[in-house]
Design an enzyme around this catalytic site. Structure first.
Site, PDB file in Angstrom:
ATOM      1  CG  HIS A 251      16.492  28.161  35.992  1.00  0.00           C
ATOM      2  ND1 HIS A 251      16.922  26.927  36.387  1.00  0.00           N
ATOM      3  CD2 HIS A 251      15.357  28.421  36.713  1.00  0.00           C
ATOM      4  CE1 HIS A 251      16.094  26.445  37.306  1.00  0.00           C
ATOM      5  NE2 HIS A 251      15.146  27.335  37.528  1.00  0.00           N
TER       6      HIS A 251
ATOM      7  CG  ASP B 158      15.013  27.414  43.274  1.00  0.00           C
ATOM      8  OD1 ASP B 158      14.693  28.601  43.351  1.00  0.00           O
ATOM      9  OD2 ASP B 158      14.398  26.577  42.582  1.00  0.00           O
TER      10      ASP B 158
ATOM     11  CG  HIS C 192      12.833  24.734  39.806  1.00  0.00           C
ATOM     12  ND1 HIS C 192      12.233  25.727  40.558  1.00  0.00           N
ATOM     13  CD2 HIS C 192      11.837  24.104  39.143  1.00  0.00           C
ATOM     14  CE1 HIS C 192      10.920  25.691  40.358  1.00  0.00           C
ATOM     15  NE2 HIS C 192      10.654  24.710  39.508  1.00  0.00           N
TER      16      HIS C 192
ATOM     17  CG  ASP D 100      11.328  27.243  44.490  1.00  0.00           C
ATOM     18  OD1 ASP D 100      12.140  27.040  45.421  1.00  0.00           O
ATOM     19  OD2 ASP D 100      11.685  27.468  43.318  1.00  0.00           O
TER      20      ASP D 100
END
Length: 363
Positions: free
Chosen positions: A132, A169, A171, A258
């Protein structure tokens, strides 16, 4: 890829100070993920295997960070860390956190070097995947983008000009995407939960890159409830053909636990054996397209009861080990037919968006 009868070596980077990457009481990112996973690896016999080389990394230096990040941003993070002030409400800074982040990044550089130099076939950078962080911003628990730093390091140090990054991931990897958005030397593929339902709110099919990088930024947004079967279809129908046509010199993948169906921060329904299948697929893909050269960066996950097992599953799949001993604490939900139909639609949309740039998606 090892010769017949040979066992491929794997370098795993780990340091006990990784545990300093603890974002505080009540925060979903806790430092005990590292010793707990390392202990699980030991119980599974992974670290006793003769083909495993454990690397204790040196911290990445400022010159490594500046390969990707703006000098003012690097200075800001060092200053905030020295003052124990947070970057934002969910991304704290301290000298201990900074030291851990630099060690984890250094671990990625260390195993990446060993892979490219031929000392090992696979590299595993435990704790990696801070996807990120962009050139001049952080957030989402990420300060510096170790995935991008590794890719740029391999380009600068070894002259690589075809690197494939697979972000699995839950995200979207917005920072990595932004960094390489106009760069045709990096094929970035992010498979993630629909950003309309999850942080960071970006990573849509139409975001395919810009300028010379058009077609080299690939987003596959999956509906909540996506399970192993549909996820593997994405790998087979999108990731595999792209890699076969791009012919990368190395594959880097990042993603932890995740996407697991019991994770607290996501809505995908991947099982632990599904993680094993994901990295098994990538390993066999690397065998076909880049002589087996593959660096895995497993770092995410927010359910401590399943995280060590899922990280082990990812590593075992990358190393061609079987799935024995990988079990779920409870039965996973079944993937609904409506979810499968939605995934099929997303796959079609991705192929259509990329067809002007990749022969493999042209009718």
């Amino acid at each position: 890829m090892p010769e017949h009868g040979q066992v491929a070596k794997t370098a795993i980077a780990y340091h006990e100070k990784y545990a300093q990457l603890d974002l505080g009481p009540g925060h979903p990112y806790r430092g005990d993920r590292f010793p707990n996973s390392w202990a699980f690896f030991k119980r599974m016999g992974l670290l006793d295997r003769p083909e495993v080389i454990v690397v204790e990394p040196e911290p990445a230096g400022r010159e490594d960070l500046l390969r990707i990040h703006d000098e003012d941003y690097v200075g800001l993070i060092f200053r905030l860390s020295g003052e124990c002030r947070p970057y934002d409400w969910e991304t704290p800074c301290s000298p201990e956190i900074l030291e851990a982040v630099l060690l984890i990044t250094g671990g990625a550089l260390a195993v990446g070097s060993k892979v490219v130099e031929g000392e090992v076939e696979k590299g595993v950078a435990i704790g990696g995947g801070f996807h990120h962080a962009g050139r001049n911003y952080g957030g989402g628990f990420c300060l510096f983008n170790d995935v991008a730093i590794l890719a740029e390091f391999l380009k600068d140090r070894y002259g690589l000009d075809r690197i494939m990054i697979i972000d699995h991931d839950v995200h979207a990897g917005n920072g990595t995407s932004d960094i390489f958005y106009a760069d045709p030397t990096v094929l970035f593929v992010s498979i993630h939960q629909d950003p309309r339902t999850l942080y960071p709110g970006t990573g849509f099919v139409h975001q395919i890159g810009s300028g010379p990088g058009r077609g080299f930024n690939v987003n596959v947004p999956l509906p909540p409830g996506t399970g192993d079967e549909s996820y593997m279809r994405v790998l087979q129908e999108i990731v595999g053909p792209l890699a076969e046509e791009f012919r990368p010199q190395i594959i880097i993948s990042n993603g932890g636990s995740d996407p697991h169906f019991m994770d607290a921060l996501g809505g995908l329904c991947i099982t632990a054996r599904g993680f094993h299948a994901i990295t098994s697929f990538i390993t066999h893909l690397a065998d076909r397209v880049c002589n087996g050269r593959y660096v895995l960066m497993p770092g995410s996950g927010y359910n401590p009861s399943v995280l060590p097992m899922c990280w082990y599953a990812l590593v075992a799949g990358a190393m061609r080990l079987g799935p024995e001993g990988i079990e779920e604490p409870r039965r996973p939900p079944e993937e609904g037919e409506h979810v499968r139909r939605r995934v099929e639609k997303v796959i079609s949309e991705v192929k259509e968006a990329l067809s002007p740039f990749w022969k493999c998606f042209r009718a």
